[in-house]
Design an enzyme around this catalytic site. Sequence first.
Site, PDB file in Angstrom:
ATOM      1  N   ASP A  35       0.847  -1.194   0.000  1.00 51.25           N
ATOM      2  CA  ASP A  35       0.000   0.000   0.000  1.00 51.25           C
ATOM      3  C   ASP A  35       0.879   1.239   0.000  1.00 51.25           C
ATOM      4  O   ASP A  35       2.076   1.168   0.285  1.00 51.25           O
ATOM      5  CB  ASP A  35      -0.928  -0.004   1.251  1.00 51.25           C
ATOM      6  CG  ASP A  35      -2.147   0.878   1.048  1.00 51.25           C
ATOM      7  OD1 ASP A  35      -3.248   0.331   0.858  1.00 51.25           O
ATOM      8  OD2 ASP A  35      -1.991   2.121   1.044  1.00 51.25           O
ATOM      9  N   ILE A  36       0.256   2.358  -0.323  1.00 54.37           N
ATOM     10  CA  ILE A  36       1.012   3.618  -0.345  1.00 54.37           C
ATOM     11  C   ILE A  36       1.138   4.160   1.074  1.00 54.37           C
ATOM     12  O   ILE A  36       1.956   5.036   1.351  1.00 54.37           O
ATOM     13  CB  ILE A  36       0.307   4.625  -1.279  1.00 54.37           C
ATOM     14  CG1 ILE A  36       1.270   5.735  -1.719  1.00 54.37           C
ATOM     15  CG2 ILE A  36      -0.963   5.172  -0.644  1.00 54.37           C
ATOM     16  CD1 ILE A  36       0.758   6.526  -2.901  1.00 54.37           C
ATOM     17  N   ASN A  53       3.206   2.525  -4.826  1.00 54.86           N
ATOM     18  CA  ASN A  53       2.278   3.462  -5.468  1.00 54.86           C
ATOM     19  C   ASN A  53       1.892   2.839  -6.805  1.00 54.86           C
ATOM     20  O   ASN A  53       2.747   2.670  -7.681  1.00 54.86           O
ATOM     21  CB  ASN A  53       2.984   4.815  -5.681  1.00 54.86           C
ATOM     22  CG  ASN A  53       2.121   5.762  -6.517  1.00 54.86           C
ATOM     23  OD1 ASN A  53       1.022   5.386  -6.974  1.00 54.86           O
ATOM     24  ND2 ASN A  53       2.605   6.969  -6.716  1.00 54.86           N
ATOM     25  N   TYR A 143     -15.889   7.629 -10.719  1.00 54.23           N
ATOM     26  CA  TYR A 143     -15.654   6.294 -10.159  1.00 54.23           C
ATOM     27  C   TYR A 143     -16.387   5.232 -10.989  1.00 54.23           C
ATOM     28  O   TYR A 143     -15.784   4.253 -11.433  1.00 54.23           O
ATOM     29  CB  TYR A 143     -16.164   6.283  -8.721  1.00 54.23           C
ATOM     30  CG  TYR A 143     -16.157   4.961  -8.018  1.00 54.23           C
ATOM     31  CD1 TYR A 143     -17.355   4.347  -7.650  1.00 54.23           C
ATOM     32  CD2 TYR A 143     -14.963   4.323  -7.666  1.00 54.23           C
ATOM     33  CE1 TYR A 143     -17.360   3.139  -6.969  1.00 54.23           C
ATOM     34  CE2 TYR A 143     -14.969   3.122  -6.986  1.00 54.23           C
ATOM     35  CZ  TYR A 143     -16.172   2.536  -6.637  1.00 54.23           C
ATOM     36  OH  TYR A 143     -16.175   1.337  -5.972  1.00 54.23           O
ATOM     37  N   LYS A 147     -14.830   2.366 -13.419  1.00 51.93           N
ATOM     38  CA  LYS A 147     -15.094   0.941 -13.155  1.00 51.93           C
ATOM     39  C   LYS A 147     -15.709   0.279 -14.394  1.00 51.93           C
ATOM     40  O   LYS A 147     -15.375  -0.854 -14.724  1.00 51.93           O
ATOM     41  CB  LYS A 147     -16.019   0.800 -11.943  1.00 51.93           C
ATOM     42  CG  LYS A 147     -15.335   1.111 -10.610  1.00 51.93           C
ATOM     43  CD  LYS A 147     -14.181   0.152 -10.320  1.00 51.93           C
ATOM     44  CE  LYS A 147     -13.539   0.415  -8.976  1.00 51.93           C
ATOM     45  NZ  LYS A 147     -12.364  -0.476  -8.743  1.00 51.93           N
TER      46      LYS A 147
HETATM   47  C1  VAH Z   1     -18.799   3.700  -2.784  1.00 50.93           C
HETATM   48  N1  VAH Z   1     -18.547   1.888  -1.191  1.00 50.93           N
HETATM   49  O1  VAH Z   1     -19.720   4.102  -2.102  1.00 50.93           O
HETATM   50  C2  VAH Z   1     -18.350   2.260  -2.590  1.00 50.93           C
HETATM   51  C3  VAH Z   1     -19.150   1.308  -3.456  1.00 50.93           C
HETATM   52  C4  VAH Z   1     -21.438   0.706  -4.337  1.00 50.93           C
HETATM   53  C5  VAH Z   1     -20.644   1.615  -3.477  1.00 50.93           C
HETATM   54  O2  VAH Z   1     -18.642   1.250  -4.728  1.00 50.93           O
HETATM   55  O3  VAH Z   1     -18.247   4.396  -3.607  1.00 50.93           O
END
Ligand code: VAH
Length: 314
Positions: A35-36, A53, A143, A147
């Site tokens: 881990d960093i 990193n 995010y 993903k």
């Molecule tokens: C978040 N805990 O809240 C994470 C997750 C589905 C939620 O990906 O970003």
Amino acid sequence: MQEKIVVLGSNGQIGTELVTTLRKIYGDDHVVACDIRRPDYDIKNSAPFEFVNVLDKEMINGIFHKYRPTQVYLLAALLSATGEQNPKLAWDLNMNGLLNVLDLALEYKTAKVYWPSSIAVFGPNSPKDNTSQYCIMDPNTVYGISKLAGERWCEYYNQKYGLDVRSIRYPGLISWKAAPGGGTTDYAIHIFHDALKKGSYQSFLSAETELPMMYMDDAIRGTIELMDAPADQISVRSSYNFAGVSFTPEVLAAEIRKHIPDFTLSYAANDPRQQIANSWPRSIDDNYAAKDWGWKPEFDLSKLTIDMLNNLKK
Ligand code: VAH
């Protein structure tokens, strides 16, 4: 052959428990925590730990060269709420971290790679209830976008180069051991801490916000079951839908009141995380995981609540 497992992002909410569980199965010396940040949990001195990193490809190359891992878990990422505060870093870490690991895993012929996705890959136009494995996916957080793109890359490296990379779309994960890291579902963790400390909690998500959740014990068990499944049983190489239990803050509060009768829940208005939660499904259909490796969650809301309160009281 002896397993040598490298876990990148070992200090996070998932990594902390995954390293502990993998070390119980394979032995401390066969699991390298990376881990960093130095772990804030007490890892045994003997157990291997490396500062890494994941954006530094040379550094990761050094880990692959030194340990020749048979399995690599890449957990390092910025989650949904933090990612919106730092979009470019979130994209860089979540995307280039993954591409670095996929390339090095090919180069060093790593037998298996694990990379977590999330129900955040679904968006405002995805079906809200019992969301299926294949449907419209229009994520509107960095995010979720990272993903979804990452899932496409995992499937590409499997189909084009034969890399055995496996992935699960985690719901909101609830645990007591390690602090959560900037997610939208973290209210479902903080609520337990405050219920015990203050007898009250102010939720940043509204009363009727239903989200897919899961207890960490189920998530860790399901992840290892997936990694242990024979490759020819894996029919999904993007990322598996995965379901535990869905609930709202109101329903969770009622469950907590069975143990802390005077617990009161209030609501903060206009939290940016509300918009993120509104874009996600209420519940998930994980029939592919059930079919491919017999997945079945063990923690319902009642059992999860009892376990959280019992462990946090210690
Ligand atoms: C978040 N805990 O809240 C994470 C997750 C589905 C939620 O990906 O970003």
